[in-house]
Design a protein around this motif. Structure first.
Motif, PDB file in Angstrom:
ATOM      1  N   THR A 254       0.861  -1.173   0.000  1.00  0.00           N
ATOM      2  CA  THR A 254       0.000   0.000   0.000  1.00  0.00           C
ATOM      3  C   THR A 254       0.903   1.230   0.000  1.00  0.00           C
ATOM      4  OG1 THR A 254      -1.801  -1.085   1.189  1.00  0.00           O
ATOM      5  CG2 THR A 254      -1.685   1.315   1.354  1.00  0.00           C
ATOM      6  N   LEU A 255       0.555   2.235  -0.794  1.00  0.00           N
ATOM      7  CA  LEU A 255       1.276   3.503  -0.783  1.00  0.00           C
ATOM      8  C   LEU A 255       0.402   4.574  -0.148  1.00  0.00           C
ATOM      9  CD1 LEU A 255       2.970   3.789  -4.308  1.00  0.00           C
ATOM     10  CD2 LEU A 255       3.917   2.882  -2.192  1.00  0.00           C
ATOM     11  N   LEU A 256       0.981   5.331   0.773  1.00  0.00           N
ATOM     12  CA  LEU A 256       0.303   6.452   1.408  1.00  0.00           C
ATOM     13  C   LEU A 256       1.180   7.676   1.200  1.00  0.00           C
ATOM     14  CD1 LEU A 256      -1.166   6.520   5.044  1.00  0.00           C
ATOM     15  CD2 LEU A 256       0.042   8.463   4.060  1.00  0.00           C
ATOM     16  N   GLY A 257       0.669   8.690   0.526  1.00  0.00           N
ATOM     17  CA  GLY A 257       1.472   9.867   0.245  1.00  0.00           C
ATOM     18  C   GLY A 257       0.718  11.149   0.531  1.00  0.00           C
ATOM     19  N   HIS A 258       1.436  12.102   1.119  1.00  0.00           N
ATOM     20  CA  HIS A 258       0.857  13.416   1.418  1.00  0.00           C
ATOM     21  C   HIS A 258       1.396  14.454   0.455  1.00  0.00           C
ATOM     22  CE1 HIS A 258       1.183  17.356   3.726  1.00  0.00           C
ATOM     23  NE2 HIS A 258      -0.120  17.180   3.602  1.00  0.00           N
ATOM     24  N   SER A 259       0.509  15.236  -0.157  1.00  0.00           N
ATOM     25  CA  SER A 259       0.895  16.372  -0.992  1.00  0.00           C
ATOM     26  C   SER A 259       1.865  15.934  -2.097  1.00  0.00           C
ATOM     27  CB  SER A 259       1.478  17.481  -0.107  1.00  0.00           C
ATOM     28  OG  SER A 259       1.506  18.723  -0.767  1.00  0.00           O
ATOM     29  N   MET A 260       3.090  16.435  -2.124  1.00  0.00           N
ATOM     30  CA  MET A 260       4.050  16.000  -3.137  1.00  0.00           C
ATOM     31  C   MET A 260       4.239  14.486  -3.099  1.00  0.00           C
ATOM     32  SD  MET A 260       8.065  17.138  -3.539  1.00  0.00           S
ATOM     33  CE  MET A 260       8.575  16.081  -2.155  1.00  0.00           C
TER      34      MET A 260
END
Length: 257
Positions: A82-88
């Protein structure tokens, strides 16, 4: 050309990779990572030009997505994470999922849409690039000099976490010259022709933020047809910092489906 990202790892279970936003680092996600590590193997990475990861002249999303491809091949070669990314970091995660859909189990995107933004960071870059580090002895002095241009003390504290002592002098840990020169790449979001990610996707947005709007839903579902959106009350762009309990509940609800 990809670079080998610095990362921290903890916990056991299904792999979950967390990607920070502009001017952030893996250190910003300590509390969230610890909480999620109770039932996941959590890998928190420093993106290129940030934290302890290498600096590079290319700050665009195709290059950053290739960094993630190398990271996934290193930390989870046999099980899509699973990938979790904020903003950039959210844009980086989206780009990777669009390019390599079979290598992503599911996707969590925090307070960013798959589109271009213009002008959100101009004031920050103007202030940081104008700050003369010569003769500065501490972050407190830097904070005082930035106060007129950046009146939010929380924002200044976040940015100044990137100042570190090197050979008796303060220096930026982020690659500020490249990030400033490549700001248009960071604000943009090029989409590969015909790209789509059909896996499960959850967008988590701050109700008080102006980064993700209801009008973005059509664009989101064109690229991510299984996407849902959760709005967190009382939170701006840094949703996970403003409302960590509500943020963790949204993440866990999605991961448990």
């Amino acid at each position: 050309m990809s670079v080998a990202l610095n990362y921290r790892e903890q916990g056991s279970g299904p792999p979950l990779i967390i990607l920070h936003g502009l001017f952030g680092s893996a250190a910003n996600w300590g509390r969230i990572a610890r909480d999620l590590a109770t039932d996941h193997r959590v890998i928190v990475a420093d993106l290129r030009n940030h934290g302890a990861s290498p600096h590079a002249d290319d700050a665009g999303y195709p290059a950053m997505a290739e960094d993630i491809a190398e990271l996934v091949g290193c930390v989870s070669p046999d099980e899509p994470p699973t990938l979790l990314g904020h903003s950039m970091g959210g844009k980086t995660a989206m780009r990777f999922a669009l390019e390599h859909p079979g290598r992503v189990a599911r996707l969590i995107v925090v307070d960013i849409a798959p589109r271009a933004y213009r002008g959100h960071q101009d004031g920050v870059f103007d202030a940081l690039c104008a700050l003369d580090l010569d003769g500065l002895g501490s972050r407190a002095e830097a904070d005082a000099r930035l106060a007129d241009r950046l009146p939010d003390p929380g924002l200044r504290a976040f940015l100044l976490a990137n100042l570190q002592q090197a050979d008796g002098r303060l220096r930026w840990r982020v690659n500020l010259p490249v990030l400033a020169a490549r700001l248009a790449d960071i604000e943009g979001f090029p989409v590969p022709d015909g790209a789509r990610y059909d896996g499960p996707v959850q967008f988590i947005a701050g109700r008080d933020s102006d980064y993700l709007k209801s009008g973005d839903e059509e664009t989101i579902r064109e690229l991510f047809p299984r996407a849902g959106i959760t709005w967190i009350e009382g939170a701006g762009h840094w949703v996970h910092a403003a409302q960590p309990a509500a943020f963790l509940e949204a993440v866990r609800d999605f991961l448990a489906r």
